[in-house]
Design a protein around this motif. Structure first.
Motif, PDB file in Angstrom:
ATOM      1  N   SER A 129       0.850  -1.187   0.000  1.00 43.62           N
ATOM      2  CA  SER A 129       0.000   0.000   0.000  1.00 43.62           C
ATOM      3  C   SER A 129       0.885   1.236   0.000  1.00 43.62           C
ATOM      4  N   GLY A 130       0.268   2.382  -0.274  1.00 41.94           N
ATOM      5  CA  GLY A 130       0.994   3.636  -0.189  1.00 41.94           C
ATOM      6  C   GLY A 130       1.399   4.247  -1.514  1.00 41.94           C
ATOM      7  N   GLY A 131       1.109   3.546  -2.605  1.00 46.16           N
ATOM      8  CA  GLY A 131       1.450   4.102  -3.898  1.00 46.16           C
ATOM      9  C   GLY A 131       0.573   5.283  -4.258  1.00 46.16           C
TER      10      GLY A 131
ATOM     11  N   ARG B  38      10.482  -3.624  -8.851  1.00 42.67           N
ATOM     12  CA  ARG B  38       9.500  -2.823  -9.572  1.00 42.67           C
ATOM     13  C   ARG B  38       9.447  -3.238 -11.025  1.00 42.67           C
ATOM     14  N   GLN B  39       8.356  -2.897 -11.651  1.00 47.87           N
ATOM     15  CA  GLN B  39       8.198  -3.207 -13.069  1.00 47.87           C
ATOM     16  C   GLN B  39       7.446  -2.080 -13.747  1.00 47.87           C
ATOM     17  N   ALA B  40       8.104  -1.477 -14.728  1.00 51.07           N
ATOM     18  CA  ALA B  40       7.494  -0.426 -15.525  1.00 51.07           C
ATOM     19  C   ALA B  40       6.851  -1.054 -16.771  1.00 51.07           C
ATOM     20  N   PRO B  41       5.876  -0.389 -17.357  1.00 51.00           N
ATOM     21  CA  PRO B  41       5.215  -0.944 -18.544  1.00 51.00           C
ATOM     22  C   PRO B  41       6.199  -1.274 -19.646  1.00 51.00           C
TER      23      PRO B  41
ATOM     24  N   LYS C   5      12.020  10.453  -9.172  1.00 47.80           N
ATOM     25  CA  LYS C   5      12.237  10.852 -10.557  1.00 47.80           C
ATOM     26  C   LYS C   5      11.184  10.191 -11.444  1.00 47.80           C
ATOM     27  N   PRO C   6      10.898  10.768 -12.599  1.00 48.68           N
ATOM     28  CA  PRO C   6       9.924  10.129 -13.506  1.00 48.68           C
ATOM     29  C   PRO C   6      10.288   8.690 -13.847  1.00 48.68           C
ATOM     30  N   GLU C   7      11.575   8.396 -13.909  1.00 46.90           N
ATOM     31  CA  GLU C   7      11.998   7.027 -14.230  1.00 46.90           C
ATOM     32  C   GLU C   7      11.760   6.044 -13.098  1.00 46.90           C
ATOM     33  N   ASP C   8      11.316   6.535 -11.961  1.00 44.57           N
ATOM     34  CA  ASP C   8      10.934   5.641 -10.860  1.00 44.57           C
ATOM     35  C   ASP C   8       9.496   5.140 -11.022  1.00 44.57           C
ATOM     36  N   THR C   9       8.792   5.657 -12.006  1.00 46.10           N
ATOM     37  CA  THR C   9       7.416   5.234 -12.239  1.00 46.10           C
ATOM     38  C   THR C   9       7.358   3.745 -12.566  1.00 46.10           C
ATOM     39  N   ALA C  10       6.557   3.012 -11.800  1.00 51.73           N
ATOM     40  CA  ALA C  10       6.453   1.560 -11.972  1.00 51.73           C
ATOM     41  C   ALA C  10       5.433   1.021 -10.972  1.00 51.73           C
ATOM     42  N   VAL C  11       5.121  -0.241 -11.130  1.00 55.72           N
ATOM     43  CA  VAL C  11       4.409  -0.972 -10.078  1.00 55.72           C
ATOM     44  C   VAL C  11       5.472  -1.547  -9.156  1.00 55.72           C
TER      45      VAL C  11
ATOM     46  N   TYR D  68       7.729 -15.445  -2.025  1.00 54.36           N
ATOM     47  CA  TYR D  68       6.419 -14.809  -2.019  1.00 54.36           C
ATOM     48  C   TYR D  68       6.557 -13.356  -2.467  1.00 54.36           C
ATOM     49  N   TRP D  69       5.508 -12.858  -3.113  1.00 59.75           N
ATOM     50  CA  TRP D  69       5.442 -11.448  -3.437  1.00 59.75           C
ATOM     51  C   TRP D  69       3.995 -10.991  -3.466  1.00 59.75           C
ATOM     52  N   GLY D  70       3.793  -9.702  -3.373  1.00 62.41           N
ATOM     53  CA  GLY D  70       2.451  -9.162  -3.304  1.00 62.41           C
ATOM     54  C   GLY D  70       1.886  -8.825  -4.671  1.00 62.41           C
ATOM     55  N   GLN D  71       0.765  -8.132  -4.648  1.00 60.04           N
ATOM     56  CA  GLN D  71       0.073  -7.795  -5.892  1.00 60.04           C
ATOM     57  C   GLN D  71       0.564  -6.488  -6.498  1.00 60.04           C
ATOM     58  N   GLY D  72       1.350  -5.747  -5.742  1.00 62.79           N
ATOM     59  CA  GLY D  72       1.947  -4.531  -6.263  1.00 62.79           C
ATOM     60  C   GLY D  72       1.133  -3.283  -5.989  1.00 62.79           C
ATOM     61  N   THR D  73       1.816  -2.142  -5.986  1.00 66.56           N
ATOM     62  CA  THR D  73       1.166  -0.846  -5.846  1.00 66.56           C
ATOM     63  C   THR D  73       1.805   0.115  -6.844  1.00 66.56           C
ATOM     64  N   GLN D  74       0.974   0.894  -7.511  1.00 64.93           N
ATOM     65  CA  GLN D  74       1.444   1.769  -8.587  1.00 64.93           C
ATOM     66  C   GLN D  74       2.051   3.045  -8.019  1.00 64.93           C
TER      67      GLN D  74
END
Length: 125
Positions: A7-9, A38-41, A87-93, A114-120
């Protein structure tokens, strides 16, 4: 079994800060090294950093070193990712993850259990 919920995105301007939280279920949380990736589009997963089971050791990828801080509270079964000077390049899930072994390198990614569902996280310029 460990279940992770991030949470917190959100949306923040460049230079701003966000703190992500990852709540874990299960009584064995303190036995796991924790980390974030993290994973960016259109891009592959990128390792961000990791923290040992005790919280005494941390490791960060060079691109976030000095800006991001990982911490954990084993009493609350929670791990945090404090992100400053975004920074803009930090944009990711952003995903939190658990591994049975702590590595002070991206080898952590090869040991994920284990990993979670991610937050944008979106950083605008």
């Amino acid at each position: 079994q460990v279940q992770l919920v991030e949470s917190g995105g959100g949306l923040v301007q460049a230079g701003g800060s966000l703190r992500l939280s990852c709540a874990a279920s299960g009584r064995t949380f303190s036995r796991y090294a924790m980390g974030w990736f993290r994973q960016a589009p259109g891009k592959e997963r990128e390792f961000v950093g990791t923290i040992s089971w005790s919280g005494g050791s941390t490791y960060y990828v060079d691109s976030v070193k000095g800006r991001f801080t990982i911490s954990r509270d084993n009493a609350k079964n929670t791990v945090y990712l404090q992100m400053n000077s975004l920074k803009p390049e930090d944009t990711a899930v952003y995903y939190c993850a658990a591994a049975p072994v702590y590595y002070s390198s991206s080898a952590f990614m090869s040991e994920l259990r284990y990993w979670g569902q991610g937050t944008q996280v979106t950083v605008s310029s």
